[in-house]
Design an enzyme around this catalytic site. Structure first.
Site, PDB file in Angstrom:
ATOM      1  N   GLU A  94      28.121  26.710  21.836  1.00 58.33           N
ATOM      2  CA  GLU A  94      27.696  27.068  20.488  1.00 58.33           C
ATOM      3  C   GLU A  94      28.914  27.175  19.577  1.00 58.33           C
ATOM      4  O   GLU A  94      29.997  27.587  20.010  1.00 58.33           O
ATOM      5  CB  GLU A  94      26.921  28.386  20.492  1.00 58.33           C
ATOM      6  CG  GLU A  94      25.584  28.278  21.227  1.00 58.33           C
ATOM      7  CD  GLU A  94      24.799  29.580  21.274  1.00 58.33           C
ATOM      8  OE1 GLU A  94      23.567  29.520  21.183  1.00 58.33           O
ATOM      9  OE2 GLU A  94      25.425  30.651  21.403  1.00 58.33           O
ATOM     10  N   CYS A 139      33.731  29.016  13.520  1.00 59.37           N
ATOM     11  CA  CYS A 139      34.114  29.678  14.763  1.00 59.37           C
ATOM     12  C   CYS A 139      33.817  28.705  15.903  1.00 59.37           C
ATOM     13  O   CYS A 139      32.661  28.307  16.094  1.00 59.37           O
ATOM     14  CB  CYS A 139      33.318  30.969  14.919  1.00 59.37           C
ATOM     15  SG  CYS A 139      33.663  31.875  16.438  1.00 59.37           S
ATOM     16  N   CYS A 150      34.370  40.483  29.693  1.00 57.12           N
ATOM     17  CA  CYS A 150      34.416  41.665  28.834  1.00 57.12           C
ATOM     18  C   CYS A 150      33.016  42.282  28.731  1.00 57.12           C
ATOM     19  O   CYS A 150      32.020  41.576  28.609  1.00 57.12           O
ATOM     20  CB  CYS A 150      34.923  41.292  27.448  1.00 57.12           C
ATOM     21  SG  CYS A 150      36.610  40.624  27.463  1.00 57.12           S
ATOM     22  N   LEU A 252      41.712  43.801  21.343  1.00 55.98           N
ATOM     23  CA  LEU A 252      42.342  44.980  21.956  1.00 55.98           C
ATOM     24  C   LEU A 252      41.296  45.944  22.510  1.00 55.98           C
ATOM     25  O   LEU A 252      41.266  46.229  23.706  1.00 55.98           O
ATOM     26  CB  LEU A 252      43.225  45.674  20.920  1.00 55.98           C
ATOM     27  CG  LEU A 252      44.207  46.697  21.473  1.00 55.98           C
ATOM     28  CD1 LEU A 252      45.214  46.031  22.397  1.00 55.98           C
ATOM     29  CD2 LEU A 252      44.927  47.413  20.337  1.00 55.98           C
ATOM     30  N   CYS A 370      29.649  38.152  16.322  1.00 58.95           N
ATOM     31  CA  CYS A 370      30.748  38.294  17.270  1.00 58.95           C
ATOM     32  C   CYS A 370      30.241  38.831  18.610  1.00 58.95           C
ATOM     33  O   CYS A 370      29.572  39.852  18.674  1.00 58.95           O
ATOM     34  CB  CYS A 370      31.790  39.244  16.681  1.00 58.95           C
ATOM     35  SG  CYS A 370      33.252  39.434  17.701  1.00 58.95           S
TER      36      CYS A 370
END
Length: 387
Positions: A94, A139, A150, A252, A370
């Site tokens: 994507e 993006c 993550c 981070l 995101c």
């Protein structure tokens, strides 16, 4: 030594020069071919009308053609478009087109340096009397899936399936540019889609050279941002290979090793001390800053005390901070904190002297925000609260 030949879309002009010279073609043919592909976005050799027929036949025989097939466009109410793309082997990825929107804080805080460049262009357009155009940020993805795992990101739910080739990475931009709507300009490209760009370093670096080449799309390095979860050796390599000109964003998400390792397994290999040393060594041009991305996860890393630790951790680094309230994903029971909690976190950082923005949620109604890009058909393994 390269085991397989470069895909035609992945070749730089000098590589076209060498391969075509070996066939007895004239020297300027290499520039013509590269122009057709990367400036004009034409991948069908038959349409390259100023090339000799024999050369067009050769390019077709070499496999020059579309590398990505658009299967579906998901359009958000806010104008964001998520493109589902099919690759040659049937895999899917994507990519997202993010048009700028009006209003306070509306600029997607993906790359504030690129945004500043946009502002300069807008001022120049206004002085010239030009009609304002809609800036679009794309993006793009660098892998099918992701190996980083993550805890707040959907892209790694099924793990890493394969790396993308440079032609597939740059091809997303060629396709995205072709799918722009009237009045839109592709201004910025951010390597923040599916995958860890620096885990696929060779293809990522080659795609950067393709996208910024003056004979091609010619994107300014100010308008290209590479985001990484913190692969320390590759951060150094990126800085050395591109002289620090490529904008760097660091995922981070925590200010201490225990919390960060729980959210981001890569921290066990490259803990914060090593990561911060790599950021200090990155050859950043004057007046440029590293973007620190910090996803706020309720009950995990959103306490004001954590903001104070973050302020201390980053002291002395030229950074700007993007706070990203976690976007919900099917594979996790984690979620974002409330607005008051987000505002309190931001206030600590602002009072500590940092430029700190809360990223405006874009495209979440079509799972384009995101952390929401996902491998089609992946079976989610629900991640519970950490710790």
């Amino acid at each position: 030594m390269r085991s397989t030949p470069l895909h035609p879309v992945a070749r730089l002009p000098e590589e076209w020069s060498a391969s075509l010279a070996a066939r007895g073609e004239r020297s300027f043919a290499a520039k013509q071919v590269f122009h057709w592909i990367h400036r004009r976005g034409i991948l069908d050799p038959a349409a390259m009308t100023n090339l000799p027929a024999r050369l067009r036949e050769h390019l077709a025989a070499e496999g020059l053609g579309e590398v990505l097939t658009p299967e579906r466009v998901h359009r958000s109410e806010d104008g964001t478009r998520k493109l589902l793309l099919r690759l040659h082997d049937g895999a899917t990825i994507e990519t997202v087109l993010l048009p700028s929107v009006s209003g306070p804080g509306s600029q997607a805080q993906l790359d504030a340096d690129a945004a500043a460049a946009d502002d300069e262009d807008d001022e120049a357009d206004a002085q010239a009397g030009a009609t304002p155009r809609t800036r679009v940020t794309q993006c793009i993805s660098t892998q099918v899936g992701c190996a980083m795992g993550c805890g707040f990101c959907a892209s790694g739910v099924a793990g890493l399936k394969r790396h993308l080739g440079a032609e597939e990475i740059a091809g997303q931009v060629l396709l995205g540019r072709a799918m722009l709507e009237e009045g839109e300009d592709l201004r910025n490209v951010v390597y923040m889609g599916m995958g860890e760009p620096l885990h696929n370093y060779e293809a990522t670096a080659r795609s950067l050279r393709l996208l910024t080449h003056p004979e091609g799309i010619n994107l300014s390095t100010r308008r290209v941002t590479v985001s990484t979860s913190g692969l320390v050796p590759e951060i150094a390599r990126l800085g050395a290979d591109f002289g620090g000109q490529i904008a760097l964003a660091i995922s981070l998400h925590a200010a201490d090793d225990e919390t960060r390792s729980a959210l981001m397994p890569i921290n066990r290999k490259y803990p914060l001390d090593a990561l911060l040393a790599a950021l200090r060594a990155y050859p950043l041009p004057r007046r440029r800053r590293i973007t620190v991305e910090y996803t706020l996860v309720a009950g995990q890393n959103d306490d004001p005390a954590e903001a104070r630790r973050l302020a201390k951790l980053l002291r002395g680094l030229p950074v700007k901070i993007n706070l990203i309230p976690m976007n919900p994903i099917e594979a996790s029971s984690l979620g974002p904190p409330g607005q008051e909690r987000v505002a309190a976190f931001q206030e600590v950082l602002t009072e500590a002297g940092y430029s700190c923005f809360v990223r405006r949620r874009r495209g979440d109604d079509v799972s384009a925000a995101c952390g929401q890009l996902v491998l089609l058909g992946a079976k989610p393994k629900v991640r519970r609260a950490l710790g």
